[in-house]
Write an enzyme that holds these catalytic residues in place. Structure first.
Site, PDB file in Angstrom:
ATOM      1  N   SER A  26       5.687  -8.084  -3.803  1.00 47.04           N
ATOM      2  CA  SER A  26       7.034  -8.587  -3.922  1.00 47.04           C
ATOM      3  C   SER A  26       7.864  -7.864  -2.806  1.00 47.04           C
ATOM      4  O   SER A  26       9.124  -8.415  -2.432  1.00 47.04           O
ATOM      5  CB  SER A  26       7.563  -8.309  -5.383  1.00 47.04           C
ATOM      6  N   HIS A  67      12.121  -2.282  -6.568  1.00 43.33           N
ATOM      7  CA  HIS A  67      12.325  -3.284  -5.328  1.00 43.33           C
ATOM      8  C   HIS A  67      13.604  -2.761  -4.542  1.00 43.33           C
ATOM      9  O   HIS A  67      14.801  -2.536  -4.987  1.00 43.33           O
ATOM     10  CB  HIS A  67      12.615  -4.861  -5.620  1.00 43.33           C
ATOM     11  N   GLY A 106       3.605  -9.681  -7.301  1.00 47.05           N
ATOM     12  CA  GLY A 106       2.877  -9.139  -8.437  1.00 47.05           C
ATOM     13  C   GLY A 106       1.185  -9.226  -7.783  1.00 47.05           C
ATOM     14  O   GLY A 106       0.434  -8.738  -8.806  1.00 47.05           O
ATOM     15  N   ASN A 109       1.658  -2.519  -7.113  1.00 51.89           N
ATOM     16  CA  ASN A 109       1.012  -3.060  -8.582  1.00 51.89           C
ATOM     17  C   ASN A 109      -0.116  -2.352  -9.058  1.00 51.89           C
ATOM     18  O   ASN A 109      -0.365  -2.228 -10.248  1.00 51.89           O
ATOM     19  CB  ASN A 109       0.886  -4.695  -8.420  1.00 51.89           C
ATOM     20  N   ASP A 125      15.835  -2.109 -11.049  1.00 53.68           N
ATOM     21  CA  ASP A 125      14.587  -1.921 -11.742  1.00 53.68           C
ATOM     22  C   ASP A 125      13.943  -0.604 -11.145  1.00 53.68           C
ATOM     23  O   ASP A 125      12.805  -0.330 -11.496  1.00 53.68           O
ATOM     24  CB  ASP A 125      13.556  -3.099 -11.716  1.00 53.68           C
TER      25      ASP A 125
END
Length: 215
Positions: free
Chosen positions: A41, A191, A78, A107, A188
């Protein structure tokens, strides 16, 4: 002319042709380079307008030096090293990149994937890219210390070790100068923001330039 002399002349001729082929490939690599970005991502531009995502900024930045540069973004939000490993052969066959940037692993770490599996997947991707004739850049990631010191440090050094073992380019930490800077990360905490995209491009650019211009 003896058979021995003929074999020598044939070998010299083949060597000359091989050298000429290598020179032609290198010349094309410098004039019409292609960079393949295989990532998650962060490379797919999660939450970022398309025109402001760092791969596009990188392409624009490098085109000042390489006007015919093409950047192919094969990033999926993801995605893991296992996913990248399964996707990579088809991407290499289709795009035939001169340089492949592997920006995966974050991830895996967030899921606590065993480091041995992450290592095996990255090793397989490096080998596949190099066997296809592409140079490789590893973009390393780092994770918070709450995963435990052994896992955290092992994950950080994994990219450095693989780069040294397989002679790849290396961005030790893709989010260098970004992760701990106010305004550079989305809410978050994972990112990068729009403001961070130029810094991401700057982190990657020197390694790309080095591999494109190397003999």
């Amino acid at each position: 002319m003896s058979v021995f002399a003929l074999l020598i002349m044939t070998g010299l001729a083949c060597s000359q042709v091989h050298a000429e082929d290598q020179a032609q490939v290198h010349a094309q690599k410098q004039t019409e380079p292609k960079l393949l970005i295989v990532g998650d991502s962060i490379s797919a531009g999660f939450g970022i307008p398309v025109e402001e995502q760092w791969p596009l900024l990188l392409e624009q930045k490098l085109r000042d030096r390489f006007p015919q540069l093409t950047v192919v973004v094969a990033a999926i939000s993801g995605d893991t090293t296992s996913g990248g490993r399964s996707r990579l052969p088809a991407l290499l066959e289709r795009h035939k990149p001169d340089v492949t940037l592997l920006a995966l692993g974050g991830n895996d770490a967030l899921r606590g994937t065993p480091l041995s599996l992450v290592r095996n997947n990255l090793t397989a991707m490096i080998a596949a890219a190099q066997e296809s004739g592409s140079d490789v850049i590893l973009a390393g990631m780092q994770i918070p210390p709450n995963y435990g010191p052994a896992y955290t440090e092992g994950f950080r050094t994994l990219y450095i070790e693989l780069s040294g073992s397989y002679n790849t380019g290396l961005v030790p930490f893709l989010l260098e100068g970004i992760a701990a800077v106010d305004g550079m990360m989305q809410d978050d905490g994972i990112h990068p923001t729009t403001e961070a995209q130029p810094a991401l491009a700057d982190n990657v650019a020197p390694e790309v330039i080095k591999l494109i211009t190397q003999p």
